[in-house]
Design an enzyme around this catalytic site. Structure first.
Site, PDB file in Angstrom:
ATOM      1  N   CYS A  11     -11.714  16.829  39.968  1.00 13.45           N
ATOM      2  CA  CYS A  11     -13.150  17.086  40.052  1.00 13.45           C
ATOM      3  C   CYS A  11     -13.863  15.814  39.571  1.00 13.45           C
ATOM      4  CB  CYS A  11     -13.513  18.287  39.179  1.00 13.45           C
ATOM      5  SG  CYS A  11     -15.236  18.814  39.315  1.00 13.45           S
TER       6      CYS A  11
ATOM      7  N   CYS B  32     -14.876  -3.901  39.887  1.00 22.05           N
ATOM      8  CA  CYS B  32     -13.628  -3.132  39.861  1.00 22.05           C
ATOM      9  C   CYS B  32     -13.229  -2.746  41.284  1.00 22.05           C
ATOM     10  CB  CYS B  32     -13.768  -1.891  38.978  1.00 22.05           C
ATOM     11  SG  CYS B  32     -12.229  -0.917  38.884  1.00 22.05           S
TER      12      CYS B  32
ATOM     13  N   CYS C 189     -10.309  -0.126  35.128  1.00 21.59           N
ATOM     14  CA  CYS C 189     -11.405  -0.485  34.219  1.00 21.59           C
ATOM     15  C   CYS C 189     -11.631   0.519  33.100  1.00 21.59           C
ATOM     16  CB  CYS C 189     -12.698  -0.679  35.013  1.00 21.59           C
ATOM     17  SG  CYS C 189     -13.416   0.864  35.650  1.00 21.59           S
TER      18      CYS C 189
ATOM     19  N   CYS D 273     -13.741   2.887  42.846  1.00 16.89           N
ATOM     20  CA  CYS D 273     -14.494   2.920  41.590  1.00 16.89           C
ATOM     21  C   CYS D 273     -15.820   2.197  41.783  1.00 16.89           C
ATOM     22  CB  CYS D 273     -13.679   2.253  40.483  1.00 16.89           C
ATOM     23  SG  CYS D 273     -14.526   2.189  38.879  1.00 16.89           S
TER      24      CYS D 273
ATOM     25  N   CYS E 161     -10.513   5.700  35.604  1.00 16.36           N
ATOM     26  CA  CYS E 161     -10.016   4.624  36.453  1.00 16.36           C
ATOM     27  C   CYS E 161      -9.002   3.821  35.644  1.00 16.36           C
ATOM     28  CB  CYS E 161     -11.171   3.725  36.893  1.00 16.36           C
ATOM     29  SG  CYS E 161     -10.641   2.245  37.793  1.00 16.36           S
TER      30      CYS E 161
END
Length: 200
Positions: free
Chosen positions: A176, A105, A155, A100, A152
């Site tokens: 994607c 993060c 986060c 990420c 994610c």
């Protein structure tokens, strides 16, 4: 009276209805055009690095072992979508991990071993790095067309969408992902080997 059983004839309807339909379609087209132009203007500003970009980007580089953070990171993690074919991560094929891009993060999200060429213009993967890496929105009618939003799990940053048209010999899924939502960390062994080869 020239009227049909419903009280209207094709001749009497043709006059008022056709211009109304044209006006409605014209209004819808202008609305979509304004949205598209607005998005295009933002992207143009982002590429030039203007104050609009600086206000929305997630500044800071907390890990020099990763590829440079995209200036669009804050925009896409907040729910935006980058232009197709705009990310350098499309061409990454060496062993490593995509994490990420949000500062602080750096959650491992995808492995290059699950990356494949989808032809869509966005980095695509047939599976996340682990079951706990990516959070998916619930299924619904619209997800059949637009896919399930992928975030994610650490986060909550927007990554992209997952579709059910991935490689059938793997999972059949296609994640994607916006390249700007990711940063790449090459495997140490692969990096050492490349450095040795270049120094030979």
């Amino acid at each position: 009276s020239g009227l049909s059983q419903s009280g209207w004839s094709a001749k009497t309807m043709r006059g008022p209805i056709i211009p109304c339909l044209l006006a409605a379609h014209g209004a819808a087209f202008r609305s979509h055009a304004r949205v598209a132009l607005s998005h295009r203007s933002w992207c143009d500003a982002a590429c030039r690095g203007t104050s609009t970009l600086r206000a929305t980007a997630d500044d800071g580089d907390d890990d020099p072992s990763l590829t440079p953070k995209s200036p669009l990171a804050g925009y896409v993690l907040g729910g935006g979508t980058e232009m197709a074919w705009s990310s350098d991560l499309n061409d990454v094929k060496e062993p490593g991990t995509f994490v990420c891009s949000r500062t602080g993060c750096n959650e491992p999200l995808f492995s290059s071993s699950t990356k494949f060429e989808s032809g869509t213009g966005w980095p695509s993967f047939w599976a996340p790095a682990s079951e706990d890496a990516v959070d998916l929105a619930g299924p619904g009618f619209l997800t059949l067309v637009f896919g399930r939003e992928a975030k994610c799990k650490t986060c909550g940053g927007h990554l992209g969408h997952r579709f059910d048209d991935g490689p059938i010999w793997e999972t059949g899924k296609r994640y994607c992902i916006n390249g700007a939502a990711l940063r790449f960390r090459a495997e140490m062994a692969a990096s050492i080997s490349e450095d040795a080869s270049s120094g030979a």
